[in-house]
Design an enzyme around this catalytic site. Structure first.
Site, mmCIF file in Angstrom:
data_model
loop_
_atom_site.group_PDB
_atom_site.id
_atom_site.type_symbol
_atom_site.label_atom_id
_atom_site.label_comp_id
_atom_site.label_asym_id
_atom_site.label_seq_id
_atom_site.Cartn_x
_atom_site.Cartn_y
_atom_site.Cartn_z
ATOM 1 N N HIS A 76 49.047 -81.190 15.060
ATOM 2 C CA HIS A 76 49.957 -81.622 13.821
ATOM 3 C C HIS A 76 49.099 -81.086 12.376
ATOM 4 C CE1 HIS A 76 52.056 -84.128 10.853
ATOM 5 N NE2 HIS A 76 51.959 -83.579 9.567
ATOM 6 N N ALA A 77 50.009 -79.548 11.907
ATOM 7 C CA ALA A 77 48.174 -79.628 10.741
ATOM 8 C C ALA A 77 48.540 -80.639 9.545
ATOM 9 C CB ALA A 77 49.764 -78.537 10.123
ATOM 10 N N GLU A 103 49.018 -75.754 3.480
ATOM 11 C CA GLU A 103 47.127 -76.587 4.456
ATOM 12 C C GLU A 103 46.492 -75.693 3.402
ATOM 13 O OE1 GLU A 103 47.198 -78.593 5.836
ATOM 14 O OE2 GLU A 103 49.433 -78.753 6.487
HETATM 15 O O1 X8Z Z 1 52.337 -83.812 7.538
HETATM 16 C C1 X8Z Z 1 53.069 -82.683 6.549
HETATM 17 C C2 X8Z Z 1 51.610 -81.424 6.680
HETATM 18 C C3 X8Z Z 1 50.570 -81.780 6.789
HETATM 19 S S1 X8Z Z 1 49.837 -83.231 5.162
HETATM 20 C C4 X8Z Z 1 51.839 -80.762 7.505
HETATM 21 N N1 X8Z Z 1 53.781 -82.630 6.125
HETATM 22 C C5 X8Z Z 1 54.940 -83.911 6.428
HETATM 23 C C6 X8Z Z 1 55.182 -83.571 7.827
HETATM 24 O O2 X8Z Z 1 54.970 -82.880 8.518
HETATM 25 O O3 X8Z Z 1 56.092 -84.987 8.016
HETATM 26 C C7 X8Z Z 1 53.873 -82.162 4.918
HETATM 27 C C8 X8Z Z 1 55.552 -82.365 4.347
HETATM 28 C C9 X8Z Z 1 56.104 -83.279 5.110
HETATM 29 ZN ZN ZN Z 2 49.651 -81.682 3.158
#
Ligand code: X8Z
Ligand code: ZN
Length: 619
Positions: A358-359, A389
């Protein structure tokens, strides 16, 4: 994780000190009148003691944070029993320190302190994402659980057609397959990985709530909602106000998408009325729907290029995508990332070891050592994620000279919004500027509906999803939802907020929330809802600063140093002042407001309303 905040590692988050302040500390009237009170009673000794305490607290937290960040990074980029153990140990030490400082801070009366000290005291008391009580062994047990949940998610696999597939591989099937049987099998398959998490999750909730109680909160949801420079109940009302503003956008999108899915799959798979089957929406959690653009595509002229194809044709690899993202930020006048970013980031999935894919974005030393951790693939989705990111990393670098407790976002929604705000400037015009498309390929105004639909499938579809994740979690943390009702409550909210149903009834032992990273990862999710409102507010304000007069969705701030200067000032402020001050400095308003996202999608709304006129919308 503060340092690790945005980043997402569960364990790291247990130590997170978020930018926040409880109502009493940010009550400006109280603070403003404090000098008069001081005239009668001399609080100088208490103030000096508070200052000394905070200096020590910040130094201790900074030192522990560096140790923990390294342990979390090692675990997230190489999941083994050894790295799990070290991460759990670091997590427990971090929680013990944060809780003991928060308890120590109780001896100070914030109402007699100057505003900056009061703000920091409150941050100490409210900013621990997953607190443990000070009972011996509690922090260790909690840390063990959060580490295991994180590792269970990170290593999750489901065997499909004889092959053990990870989340990336299963997600690709969900994104590209249009076979409803296959979609159902893969969708259900990924949800087998979270079944074993449920008991641990319930135990974690018990411990963390005991921790929140010790710090003076009724339950942990109230503590989370205290991070927004206003009382928790005011913040809840704010969220409701914002949702009421933007809900009509979602209702039209749901209606339009459902009709297209019905045409694609027929009445047996997707009826024309009622809720949508969650596995048909092109994303494992139905949170962003742009992967099914081919199905939902409006009957109007659209752009002649596909960004994913274009990136591949132009020979982009993961590094080049990140370099392109970095160039956008430097075009605004921000300094390039340090060499160590390139040496130390994990940009693609490594061979031969398990990682948390997960990024996330990391700040390992609160100075220069910023990194991303992504399993980047060359496609449009990851092109945007790279910008997301990098937004975190540029924010972290910008506030590095603030005091330790202020080294975080104005609030957590700001942190999430920075990179996405930049991503909104990836317009056809910009793609031409960086040679991804030619001048002839740049779509004219007749392609606006199609372009907006692509964006809406991600940005509008996401809003009720974000509310579902934390709506569910607030009910769990407050005790309103007992463990026996975890899954039914999840699907009640999925239906109520998003109008979605599972492809078939869920098994009695299912724990579907656990199949979404941020639940086992303990990353609060309200931040993303706020980010999806704020990023459009930032975009509109920046475009106004740039003197843009066309439609908002065609505006790009690429290369605009004037906007960049004000943008950088917002980033540099970190959490040093209440967020409405920071918002006002950049946008001119002190309130979060959905009118920018409404204006952005206005042409699409008109189109969808017209198309939906013969449908029976709603569910
Ligand atoms: O978790 C994230 C980022 C890292 S803070 C990739 N996001 C949420 C998800 O993937 O559920 C960005 C959009 C929503
Ligand atoms: Zn984020």
């Amino acid at each position: 994780m503060k340092r690790l905040t945005l980043t997402t590692s569960a364990i790291a988050l247990s130590f997170m000190i978020a930018a926040c302040a409880a109502p009493e500390a940010v009550d400006e009237t109280t603070l403003d009148t404090a000098p008069e009170v001081v005239a009668e009673v001399d609080h100088s000794v208490e103030i000096a003691e508070a200052r000394a305490f905070l200096e020590r607290a910040e130094a201790e937290l900074a030192a522990q944070s560096r140790i923990a960040a390294q342990a979390y990074w090692n675990q997230a980029t190489n999941i083994t029993p050894e790295t799990n153990a070290l991460a759990a140990e670091a997590g427990a030490a971090s929680t013990i320190l944060a809780v003991s400082l928060a308890n120590e801070s109780k001896q100070f009366d914030v109402s007699v302190l100057p505003a900056d000290l009061a703000r920091k005291m409150t941050m100490l008391r409210t900013g621990i994402t997953i607190p443990a009580p000070s009972t011996p062994g509690a922090a260790e047990e909690l840390s063990q659980i959060t580490t295991n949940l994180d590792a269970t998610y990170g290593t999750g696999k489901f065997t499909y057609k004889g092959e053990a597939l990870n989340l990336d591989q299963l997600s690709t099937i969900i994104e590209t397959s249009r076979d409803p049987e296959e979609l159902k099998a893969v969708w259900e398959g990924w949800r087998t990985i979270s079944v074993p998490m449920k008991d641990d999750y319930a135990r974690m909730v018990e411990i963390a709530n005991a921790g929140a109680n010790e710090l003076g909160f009724e339950s942990l949801d109230q503590m989370w909602l205290s991070g927004y420079d206003m009382a928790p109940e005011e913040m809840e009302a704010e969220v409701q106000r914002l949702w009421t503003q933007v809900e009509p956008l979602y209702e039209e999108l749901h209606c339009f998408t459902r009709a297209k899915l019905n045409e694609e799959y027929g009445d047996d798979v997707q009826p024309r009325t009622g809720p949508i089957r969650a596995d048909l929406l092109g994303n494992m959690w139905a949170q962003q729907w742009s992967s099914i653009y081919d199905v939902v595509k409006p009957d109007v002229p659209g752009p002649s290029y596909d960004l994913t194809e274009r990136l591949n044709e132009k020979g982009y690899d993961a590094i080049k995508m990140v370099e392109t993202g970095e160039t956008f930020f430097t075009s605004l006048g921000l300094d390039p990332l340090p060499e160590t970013f390139w040496e130390r980031s994990m940009i693609v999935r490594p061979e031969g070891r398990e990682v948390v894919c997960h990024a996330s974005a990391w700040d390992l030393d609160d100075e220069e050592d910023v990194r991303i951790k992504m399993c980047t693939e060359v496609n449009s989705e990851d092109f945007y994620t790279v910008h997301h990111e990098l937004g975190h990393n540029f924010y972290q670098r910008a506030y590095k000279d603030q005091d330790y407790l202020y080294k975080t976002g104005a609030h957590d929604g700001f942190h999430e919004a920075i990179g996405d705000f930049v991503g909104l400037s990836i317009t056809p015009e910009y793609l031409e500027q960086i040679n991804l498309i030619t001048a002839e390929e740049k779509p004219g105004a007749d392609a606006d509906t199609a372009l907006l639909m692509q964006t809406a499938l991600d940005k509008i579809a996401f809003l009720p999803f974000a509310l579902t994740v934390d709506g569910w979690r607030w009910d769990v943390l407050s005790g309103e939802t007992a463990p026996e009702a975890y899954n039914t409550s999840w699907w009640d909210l999925r239906l109520k907020n998003q109008g979605l149903v599972p492809p078939a009834p869920r098994p009695a032992d299912a724990f579907d929330p656990g199949a979404k990273y941020h639940i086992p990862g303990n990353t609060p999710y309200l931040r993303y809802f706020l980010s999806y409102i704020l990023q459009f507010q930032f975009h509109k304000a920046a475009c106004e600063q740039a003197g843009w007069e066309g439609p908002l969705h065609r505006c790009s701030i690429y290369d605009n140093k004037e906007v960049g200067k004000r943008f950088n000032a917002m980033l540099e402020a970190g959490a040093s002042q209440p967020w409405p001050d920071t918002l006002e400095e950049f946008t001119g308003t002190r309130e979060m407001d959905g009118s920018a996202i409404i204006e952005y999608f206005d042409p699409l709304m008109l189109y969808m309303k017209d198309q939906n006129a013969t449908e029976s919308c709603g569910w």
